[in-house]
Design an enzyme around this catalytic site. Structure first.
Site, PDB file in Angstrom:
ATOM      1  N   ASP A  64       0.839  -1.232   0.141  1.00 52.64           N
ATOM      2  CA  ASP A  64       0.009  -0.033   0.121  1.00 52.64           C
ATOM      3  C   ASP A  64       0.590   1.266  -0.063  1.00 52.64           C
ATOM      4  OD1 ASP A  64      -1.653   2.215   0.847  1.00 52.64           O
ATOM      5  OD2 ASP A  64      -2.897   0.727   2.097  1.00 52.64           O
ATOM      6  N   ASN A  91       2.153   5.859 -10.198  1.00 49.28           N
ATOM      7  CA  ASN A  91       1.026   5.903 -10.896  1.00 49.28           C
ATOM      8  C   ASN A  91      -0.270   5.731  -9.871  1.00 49.28           C
ATOM      9  OD1 ASN A  91      -0.918   5.245 -13.455  1.00 49.28           O
ATOM     10  ND2 ASN A  91      -0.917   3.332 -12.192  1.00 49.28           N
ATOM     11  N   SER A 143      -2.509  14.504 -13.564  1.00 51.29           N
ATOM     12  CA  SER A 143      -3.792  14.694 -14.234  1.00 51.29           C
ATOM     13  C   SER A 143      -3.882  15.995 -14.823  1.00 51.29           C
ATOM     14  CB  SER A 143      -4.659  14.286 -13.257  1.00 51.29           C
ATOM     15  OG  SER A 143      -5.986  14.895 -13.889  1.00 51.29           O
ATOM     16  N   TYR A 156      -9.504  15.655  -5.196  1.00 46.15           N
ATOM     17  CA  TYR A 156      -8.453  14.925  -6.002  1.00 46.15           C
ATOM     18  C   TYR A 156      -7.920  16.035  -6.896  1.00 46.15           C
ATOM     19  CZ  TYR A 156      -7.447  12.387 -10.581  1.00 46.15           C
ATOM     20  OH  TYR A 156      -6.617  11.731 -11.523  1.00 46.15           O
ATOM     21  N   ALA A 158      -6.960  18.890  -5.495  1.00 47.93           N
ATOM     22  CA  ALA A 158      -6.089  19.416  -4.533  1.00 47.93           C
ATOM     23  C   ALA A 158      -4.810  18.533  -4.377  1.00 47.93           C
ATOM     24  CB  ALA A 158      -6.707  19.731  -2.983  1.00 47.93           C
ATOM     25  N   SER A 159      -4.920  17.312  -4.525  1.00 49.20           N
ATOM     26  CA  SER A 159      -3.998  16.223  -4.410  1.00 49.20           C
ATOM     27  C   SER A 159      -3.045  16.361  -5.670  1.00 49.20           C
ATOM     28  CB  SER A 159      -4.548  14.837  -4.090  1.00 49.20           C
ATOM     29  OG  SER A 159      -5.108  14.283  -5.155  1.00 49.20           O
ATOM     30  N   LYS A 160      -3.791  16.430  -6.678  1.00 49.59           N
ATOM     31  CA  LYS A 160      -2.980  16.493  -7.782  1.00 49.59           C
ATOM     32  C   LYS A 160      -2.034  17.979  -8.248  1.00 49.59           C
ATOM     33  CE  LYS A 160      -3.813  12.427  -9.718  1.00 49.59           C
ATOM     34  NZ  LYS A 160      -2.771  11.258  -9.772  1.00 49.59           N
TER      35      LYS A 160
HETATM   36  N1  LIG Z   1      -8.835   7.346 -15.308  1.00 46.53           N
HETATM   37  C1  LIG Z   1      -8.740   8.531 -15.622  1.00 46.53           C
HETATM   38  O1  LIG Z   1      -9.616   9.166 -16.359  1.00 46.53           O
HETATM   39  C2  LIG Z   1      -7.465   9.284 -15.306  1.00 46.53           C
HETATM   40  C3  LIG Z   1      -7.029  10.742 -15.913  1.00 46.53           C
HETATM   41  C4  LIG Z   1      -6.064  11.398 -15.536  1.00 46.53           C
HETATM   42  C5  LIG Z   1      -5.274  10.873 -14.538  1.00 46.53           C
HETATM   43  N2  LIG Z   1      -5.246   9.695 -13.918  1.00 46.53           N
HETATM   44  C6  LIG Z   1      -4.440   9.117 -13.061  1.00 46.53           C
HETATM   45  O2  LIG Z   1      -3.812   7.915 -13.482  1.00 46.53           O
HETATM   46  C7  LIG Z   1      -3.649   6.982 -12.448  1.00 46.53           C
HETATM   47  C8  LIG Z   1      -3.935   5.664 -12.742  1.00 46.53           C
HETATM   48  O3  LIG Z   1      -5.475   5.600 -12.463  1.00 46.53           O
HETATM   49  P1  LIG Z   1      -6.166   4.748 -13.270  1.00 46.53           P
HETATM   50  O4  LIG Z   1      -7.289   5.369 -14.053  1.00 46.53           O
HETATM   51  O5  LIG Z   1      -5.637   3.822 -14.066  1.00 46.53           O
HETATM   52  O6  LIG Z   1      -7.237   3.889 -12.018  1.00 46.53           O
HETATM   53  P2  LIG Z   1      -7.258   2.428 -11.856  1.00 46.53           P
HETATM   54  O7  LIG Z   1      -7.723   1.593 -12.865  1.00 46.53           O
HETATM   55  O8  LIG Z   1      -8.238   2.517 -10.498  1.00 46.53           O
HETATM   56  O9  LIG Z   1      -5.834   2.316 -11.215  1.00 46.53           O
HETATM   57  C9  LIG Z   1      -5.583   2.652  -9.843  1.00 46.53           C
HETATM   58  C10 LIG Z   1      -4.154   1.896  -9.421  1.00 46.53           C
HETATM   59  O10 LIG Z   1      -3.527   2.388  -8.429  1.00 46.53           O
HETATM   60  C11 LIG Z   1      -3.492   1.285  -7.304  1.00 46.53           C
HETATM   61  N3  LIG Z   1      -3.722   1.820  -6.105  1.00 46.53           N
HETATM   62  C12 LIG Z   1      -4.661   2.767  -5.382  1.00 46.53           C
HETATM   63  N4  LIG Z   1      -4.372   3.003  -4.082  1.00 46.53           N
HETATM   64  C13 LIG Z   1      -3.119   2.376  -3.915  1.00 46.53           C
HETATM   65  C14 LIG Z   1      -2.706   2.260  -2.574  1.00 46.53           C
HETATM   66  N5  LIG Z   1      -3.089   2.871  -1.491  1.00 46.53           N
HETATM   67  N6  LIG Z   1      -1.420   1.438  -2.695  1.00 46.53           N
HETATM   68  C15 LIG Z   1      -1.096   0.940  -3.755  1.00 46.53           C
HETATM   69  N7  LIG Z   1      -1.913   0.985  -4.932  1.00 46.53           N
HETATM   70  C16 LIG Z   1      -2.982   1.566  -4.934  1.00 46.53           C
HETATM   71  C17 LIG Z   1      -4.677   0.246  -7.605  1.00 46.53           C
HETATM   72  O11 LIG Z   1      -4.113  -1.050  -7.221  1.00 46.53           O
HETATM   73  P3  LIG Z   1      -4.881  -1.569  -5.977  1.00 46.53           P
HETATM   74  O12 LIG Z   1      -6.298  -1.555  -5.828  1.00 46.53           O
HETATM   75  O13 LIG Z   1      -4.267  -3.120  -6.500  1.00 46.53           O
HETATM   76  O14 LIG Z   1      -3.846  -1.129  -4.783  1.00 46.53           O
HETATM   77  C18 LIG Z   1      -4.674   0.486  -9.199  1.00 46.53           C
HETATM   78  O15 LIG Z   1      -3.655  -0.472  -9.593  1.00 46.53           O
HETATM   79  C19 LIG Z   1      -4.029   7.821 -11.006  1.00 46.53           C
HETATM   80  O16 LIG Z   1      -2.905   8.439 -10.376  1.00 46.53           O
HETATM   81  C20 LIG Z   1      -4.994   8.621 -11.672  1.00 46.53           C
HETATM   82  O17 LIG Z   1      -5.137   9.681 -10.886  1.00 46.53           O
HETATM   83  C21 LIG Z   1      -6.359   8.784 -14.338  1.00 46.53           C
END
Ligand SMILES: NC(=O)c1ccc[n+]([C@@H]2O[C@H](COP(=O)([O-])OP(=O)(O)OC[C@H]3O[C@@H](n4cnc5c(N)ncnc54)[C@H](OP(=O)(O)O)[C@@H]3O)[C@@H](O)[C@H]2O)c1
Length: 278
Positions: A64, A91, A143, A156, A158-160
């Site tokens: 985690d 990521n 993002s 979200y 704010a964190s980004k």
């Molecule tokens: N989807 C979008 O439209 C979008 C747009 C811009 C940016 N992003 C960014 O892209 C990145 C990936 O997101 P995604 O869209 O691919 O979503 P996702 O499919 O939900 O993937 C998120 C990943 O983060 C892991 N994760 C979450 N909390 C965690 C923790 N406490 N410890 C370890 N791993 C953790 C999850 O794995 P586990 O649950 O197995 O831990 C999963 O592998 C994120 O930073 C997100 O902000 C996404």
């Protein structure tokens, strides 16, 4: 690009689904050593198996990003197995979908900051001595919301924004390109700022106003959303060229410029797009 990742040691957090898994899969045929990290070990192993079959040497580490001991174990496993690290891909991330004045559980803000921002501080701090040795690259998946505000995403956004500020500062301290502070130059920082992505679990796992996961919704993705493969390919190219920033799609960069020059107009455009989606 063919040999750019060959035998390189690449750590990817949040590699069990969405963009992290897609990136690992895209990288795999370049035969790197991949260290994949996330909490869901079954999904992580699925991604690892795919990458292994494509030619990568893969280690899955369950953990985690919000837990210091797990992050330390990730570093130890990486160094014990491969001796160094060339790429750290930050990521792992979570999101929210709730209007602030309807939020009943403020702890979701803490969780967003811990996962999306403080985990980067923690991991960079732990990996930095090794990244300095290899003159490595930190790639952070921020993002477009690390630059502009979007309603329903206050925590979200704010964190980004915090992630953007932190890593822009580190670039100035560490990069060989423009850095002028400190002696150990050579660690570059690339901030990736994608628009909506299709095919990830981000929305399903996002917090609602009560701090619960939203779960499956029938909501369609925006017409302008990007495929994971397209996004991954662009990120790989950016890693090869050690870019400082990648806005995906590139045309969205105009919106970030507009938000500085004409913020009211930029906000109107964002609201318009959001209403289209509703
Ligand atoms: N989807 C979008 O439209 C979008 C747009 C811009 C940016 N992003 C960014 O892209 C990145 C990936 O997101 P995604 O869209 O691919 O979503 P996702 O499919 O939900 O993937 C998120 C990943 O983060 C892991 N994760 C979450 N909390 C965690 C923790 N406490 N410890 C370890 N791993 C953790 C999850 O794995 P586990 O649950 O197995 O831990 C999963 O592998 C994120 O930073 C997100 O902000 C996404």
């Amino acid at each position: 690009m063919d040999t750019m990742f060959l035998n390189k040691n690449i750590v990817i957090t949040g590699a069990s689904s969405g963009l992290g898994a897609a990136l690992a899969k895209e990288l795999a045929s370049h035969k790197p050593n991949l260290i994949l990290f996330s909490r869901n070990i079954d999904k992580l192993k699925e991604a690892a198996k795919f990458c292994n079959e494509k030619g990568a040497n893969v280690i899955s580490v369950q953990g985690d990003v919000t837990k210091l001991e797990d992050c330390k174990r990730l570093v130890e496993t990486t160094i014990n197995n491969f001796g160094s690290v060339d790429h750290l891909v930050l990521n792992a991330g979570i999101s929210m979908w709730a209007k602030f004045d309807e939020v009943t559980d403020l702890s979701l803000f803490q969780k967003l900051i811990e996962t999306n921002y403080l985990s980067a501080v923690r991991l960079v701090h732990l990996f930095l001595p090794y990244l300095k040795k290899s003159k490595g690259l930190i790639t952070a998946i921020s993002s477009i919301q690390g630059e502009i505000a979007v309603p329903y995403h206050s925590g979200y956004v704010a964190s980004k924004h915090a992630l953007t500020g932190f890593l822009n500062t580190l670039r100035m301290e560490l990069s060989a390109k423009g850095g002028s502070v400190g002696k150990d130059k050579g660690v570059d920082v690339m901030l990736v700022k994608p628009h909506w992505l299709r095919g990830t679990d981000l929305r399903k796992n996002a917090f609602d106003k009560n701090g619960n996961k939203i779960g499956e919704t029938k909501k369609e993705h925006s017409k302008e959303s990007i495929s994971l493969q397209e996004c991954s390919r662009k990120i790989l190219k950016g890693m090869v060229n050690r870019k400082r920033e990648l806005v995906i799609p590139g045309k969205l960069k105009l919106l970030t410029i507009l938000s500085l020059l004409l913020p009211n107009l930029a906000e109107k455009i964002v609201l318009g797009k959001l209403n289209e989606q509703e």
